[in-house]
Design a protein around this motif. Structure first.
Motif, PDB file in Angstrom:
ATOM      1  N   GLN A   9       0.818  -1.234   0.000  1.00  0.00           N
ATOM      2  CA  GLN A   9       0.000   0.000   0.000  1.00  0.00           C
ATOM      3  C   GLN A   9       0.847   1.277   0.000  1.00  0.00           C
ATOM      4  OE1 GLN A   9      -3.195   0.163   2.947  1.00  0.00           O
ATOM      5  NE2 GLN A   9      -3.395  -2.064   2.934  1.00  0.00           N
ATOM      6  N   PRO A  10       1.673   1.442  -1.048  1.00  0.00           N
ATOM      7  CA  PRO A  10       2.558   2.610  -1.093  1.00  0.00           C
ATOM      8  C   PRO A  10       1.797   3.943  -0.983  1.00  0.00           C
ATOM      9  CG  PRO A  10       2.499   1.469  -3.225  1.00  0.00           C
ATOM     10  CD  PRO A  10       1.829   0.571  -2.234  1.00  0.00           C
ATOM     11  N   GLU A  11       0.536   3.981  -1.442  1.00  0.00           N
ATOM     12  CA  GLU A  11      -0.215   5.244  -1.400  1.00  0.00           C
ATOM     13  C   GLU A  11      -0.438   5.693   0.055  1.00  0.00           C
ATOM     14  OE1 GLU A  11      -1.201   2.304  -2.639  1.00  0.00           O
ATOM     15  OE2 GLU A  11      -2.902   1.815  -1.368  1.00  0.00           O
ATOM     16  N   ALA A  12      -0.559   4.714   0.971  1.00  0.00           N
ATOM     17  CA  ALA A  12      -0.762   5.065   2.384  1.00  0.00           C
ATOM     18  C   ALA A  12       0.532   5.586   3.017  1.00  0.00           C
ATOM     19  CB  ALA A  12      -1.268   3.847   3.152  1.00  0.00           C
ATOM     20  N   CYS A  13       1.683   5.231   2.434  1.00  0.00           N
ATOM     21  CA  CYS A  13       2.988   5.621   3.005  1.00  0.00           C
ATOM     22  C   CYS A  13       3.526   6.905   2.383  1.00  0.00           C
ATOM     23  CB  CYS A  13       4.020   4.518   2.780  1.00  0.00           C
ATOM     24  SG  CYS A  13       3.492   2.883   3.332  1.00  0.00           S
ATOM     25  N   GLN A  14       2.850   7.370   1.322  1.00  0.00           N
ATOM     26  CA  GLN A  14       3.376   8.478   0.516  1.00  0.00           C
ATOM     27  C   GLN A  14       3.644   9.738   1.348  1.00  0.00           C
ATOM     28  OE1 GLN A  14       4.500   8.225  -2.486  1.00  0.00           O
ATOM     29  NE2 GLN A  14       5.045  10.392  -2.547  1.00  0.00           N
ATOM     30  N   TRP A  15       2.720  10.076   2.234  1.00  0.00           N
ATOM     31  CA  TRP A  15       2.907  11.308   3.029  1.00  0.00           C
ATOM     32  C   TRP A  15       4.178  11.233   3.865  1.00  0.00           C
ATOM     33  CZ3 TRP A  15       3.666  11.333   8.206  1.00  0.00           C
ATOM     34  CH2 TRP A  15       3.296  10.189   8.912  1.00  0.00           C
ATOM     35  N   PHE A  16       4.506  10.021   4.368  1.00  0.00           N
ATOM     36  CA  PHE A  16       5.684   9.887   5.231  1.00  0.00           C
ATOM     37  C   PHE A  16       6.963  10.099   4.416  1.00  0.00           C
ATOM     38  CE2 PHE A  16       8.509   6.988   7.947  1.00  0.00           C
ATOM     39  CZ  PHE A  16       8.849   8.029   8.808  1.00  0.00           C
ATOM     40  N   LEU A  17       6.963   9.581   3.171  1.00  0.00           N
ATOM     41  CA  LEU A  17       8.123   9.811   2.295  1.00  0.00           C
ATOM     42  C   LEU A  17       8.272  11.312   2.027  1.00  0.00           C
ATOM     43  CD1 LEU A  17       7.697   6.820  -0.192  1.00  0.00           C
ATOM     44  CD2 LEU A  17       9.429   7.073   1.608  1.00  0.00           C
ATOM     45  N   GLU A  18       7.124  11.975   1.812  1.00  0.00           N
ATOM     46  CA  GLU A  18       7.179  13.425   1.578  1.00  0.00           C
ATOM     47  C   GLU A  18       7.646  14.171   2.821  1.00  0.00           C
ATOM     48  OE1 GLU A  18       3.392  14.556  -0.153  1.00  0.00           O
ATOM     49  OE2 GLU A  18       3.739  13.171  -1.835  1.00  0.00           O
ATOM     50  N   GLN A  19       7.223  13.671   4.006  1.00  0.00           N
ATOM     51  CA  GLN A  19       7.653  14.289   5.260  1.00  0.00           C
ATOM     52  C   GLN A  19       9.182  14.220   5.388  1.00  0.00           C
ATOM     53  OE1 GLN A  19       5.193  15.509   7.888  1.00  0.00           O
ATOM     54  NE2 GLN A  19       7.111  16.633   8.181  1.00  0.00           N
ATOM     55  N   ILE A  20       9.743  13.067   4.991  1.00  0.00           N
ATOM     56  CA  ILE A  20      11.205  12.898   5.075  1.00  0.00           C
ATOM     57  C   ILE A  20      11.896  13.884   4.130  1.00  0.00           C
ATOM     58  CG2 ILE A  20      13.074  11.255   4.551  1.00  0.00           C
ATOM     59  CD1 ILE A  20      11.154   9.044   5.606  1.00  0.00           C
ATOM     60  N   GLN A  21      11.245  14.157   2.994  1.00  0.00           N
ATOM     61  CA  GLN A  21      11.800  15.171   2.077  1.00  0.00           C
ATOM     62  C   GLN A  21      11.711  16.570   2.673  1.00  0.00           C
ATOM     63  OE1 GLN A  21       9.491  13.651  -1.366  1.00  0.00           O
ATOM     64  NE2 GLN A  21      11.403  13.903  -2.515  1.00  0.00           N
ATOM     65  N   VAL A  22      10.631  16.835   3.415  1.00  0.00           N
ATOM     66  CA  VAL A  22      10.497  18.124   4.115  1.00  0.00           C
ATOM     67  C   VAL A  22      11.658  18.292   5.098  1.00  0.00           C
ATOM     68  CG1 VAL A  22       9.112  19.392   5.825  1.00  0.00           C
ATOM     69  CG2 VAL A  22       7.994  18.339   3.850  1.00  0.00           C
ATOM     70  N   TRP A  23      12.136  17.170   5.657  1.00  0.00           N
ATOM     71  CA  TRP A  23      13.284  17.226   6.581  1.00  0.00           C
ATOM     72  C   TRP A  23      14.600  17.464   5.838  1.00  0.00           C
ATOM     73  CZ3 TRP A  23      11.615  12.066   9.362  1.00  0.00           C
ATOM     74  CH2 TRP A  23      10.465  12.333  10.143  1.00  0.00           C
ATOM     75  N   GLY A  24      14.543  17.499   4.521  1.00  0.00           N
ATOM     76  CA  GLY A  24      15.732  17.848   3.736  1.00  0.00           C
ATOM     77  C   GLY A  24      16.450  16.679   3.099  1.00  0.00           C
ATOM     78  N   ALA A  25      15.955  15.456   3.332  1.00  0.00           N
ATOM     79  CA  ALA A  25      16.655  14.278   2.795  1.00  0.00           C
ATOM     80  C   ALA A  25      16.293  14.035   1.333  1.00  0.00           C
ATOM     81  CB  ALA A  25      16.322  13.052   3.630  1.00  0.00           C
ATOM     82  N   ARG A  26      17.181  13.329   0.651  1.00  0.00           N
ATOM     83  CA  ARG A  26      16.929  12.889  -0.716  1.00  0.00           C
ATOM     84  C   ARG A  26      16.545  11.419  -0.667  1.00  0.00           C
ATOM     85  NH1 ARG A  26      20.009  10.427  -4.598  1.00  0.00           N
ATOM     86  NH2 ARG A  26      22.047  10.667  -3.627  1.00  0.00           N
TER      87      ARG A  26
END
Ligand code: NAD
Length: 295
Positions: A142-159
């Motif tokens: 269910q990658p769609e349910a995890c998508q926000w968390f990946l985006e959150q990690i990008q907000v933290w500046g990570a690639r």
């Protein structure tokens, strides 16, 4: 400057991409990685609970209302800790941070029927922030349910970099297991030869000092973590043995005093590196200049 702006954002807090998330439970949250994720999630407005060893009597209560569960225990305990989890809410996201990915991911998929995500932060806890660091992720379910968390990690500046768990582990055999083992063996050798470090450093130009620092920094870290990483699979051992064998082959060149064969092999490797050889020459020159300028 980028780094400064990220670290000042740390103090102010980060945008909350999933404001409706129920509490996050970090299993192993008193450890180094767990504390880093606790800090980042708290600064992003999420409620974080810790389940460390000795807290398992509260596991049912903590986990029954979790919106996300992050597994951050030592690698060799990861699979058994995942198997020990009680049934999680159907929509709960189950994530792990282990430096190996395939077996933990399979364990998570077996333990939970909801969203599953494998993460590998490619940096140590001494990095301070996630700015410009790489976080590798592996699709579980269910990658769609995890998508926000990946985006959150990008907000933290990570690639972010996506890869399959199997390919991740194959690449890590080189990036981590072989590399760390070679560093370990080199350190072991310096120690056994009883080298005088002060003298070596006094004689070292900046590049050798940097190379020595890269070796020495391994021994400032957790030996259990590196034992787990290096010994995480039979194929790591096979790879390290092939390296050992090549080392032996290269030594026969020396025994024969065969400079021509040495030059021939050298040129073969140079050809294999291709454009990267010159590129790495330039890149390391720039890094060394920057390191010198900062002193
Ligand atoms: P750590 O030893 O600092 O922390 C592990 C935590 O797990 C400790 O607080 C420990 O008390 C707890 N723990 C042990 N057994 C437990 C149990 N049965 N139940 C609950 N908690 C338990 O280790 P770390 O360096 O934070 O590593 C955690 C994970 O992060 C590992 O999977 C590792 O591969 C990954 N990781 C670490 C680094 C790094 O450089 N430290 C880098 C990338 C990924």
């Amino acid at each position: 400057l980028m780094r400064e702006s990220y670290s000042s954002e740390n103090d102010k807090g980060f945008k909350t991409l999933c404001p409706t998330l129920r509490p996050v439970v970090i299993v192993g949250g008193k450890g180094q990685m767990g504390r880093m994720f606790e800090k980042m999630l708290t600064l992003s407005g999420y409620q974080v609970e810790i389940l460390d060893k000795g807290d398992w009597d509260r596991a049912d209560t903590l986990l029954s209302s979790a919106g996300m569960v992050i597994i951050s225990v030592p690698i060799h305990l990861t699979e058994e800790v995942i198997a020990r989890l009680p049934t999680l809410p159907e929509d709960c996201i189950l994530v792990d941070l282990a430096s190996i990915k395939n077996r933990p991911l399979q364990a998570m998929l077996a333990a939970h029927s909801g969203p599953v995500l494998g993460l590998h932060p490619m940096f140590g806890p001494d990095s301070g922030s996630l700015a410009k660091q790489v976080v590798v992720w592996c699709d579980g379910r269910q990658p769609e349910a995890c998508q926000w968390f990946l985006e959150q990690i990008q907000v933290w500046g990570a690639r972010l970099h996506r890869i399959s768990a199997v390919e991740h582990d194959q690449n890590m055999a080189f990036i981590q297991a072989l590399r760390h083992f070679a560093t370990f063996a080199y350190g072991l050798h310096l120690a056994e030869e009883n080298v005088q470090l002060e003298q070596l450093l006094a004689l070292s130009s900046p590049i050798y000092r940097l190379e020595l620092a890269m070796v020495g920094r391994l021994f400032a870290q957790d030996p259990q973590l590196y034992a787990d990483i290096i010994m995480s699979s039979e194929s790591n051992l096979a790879l390290i043995k092939r390296y050992y064998h090549r080392f032996g082959e290269a030594i026969t060149l020396l025994e024969k005093g065969d400079k021509q064969a040495f030059v021939h092999s050298f040129n073969q490797v140079k050809h294999w590196f291709g454009d990267y050889a010159d590129h790495f020459m330039q890149e390391s020159r720039t890094l060394l200049r920057q390191a010198n300028d900062r002193k």
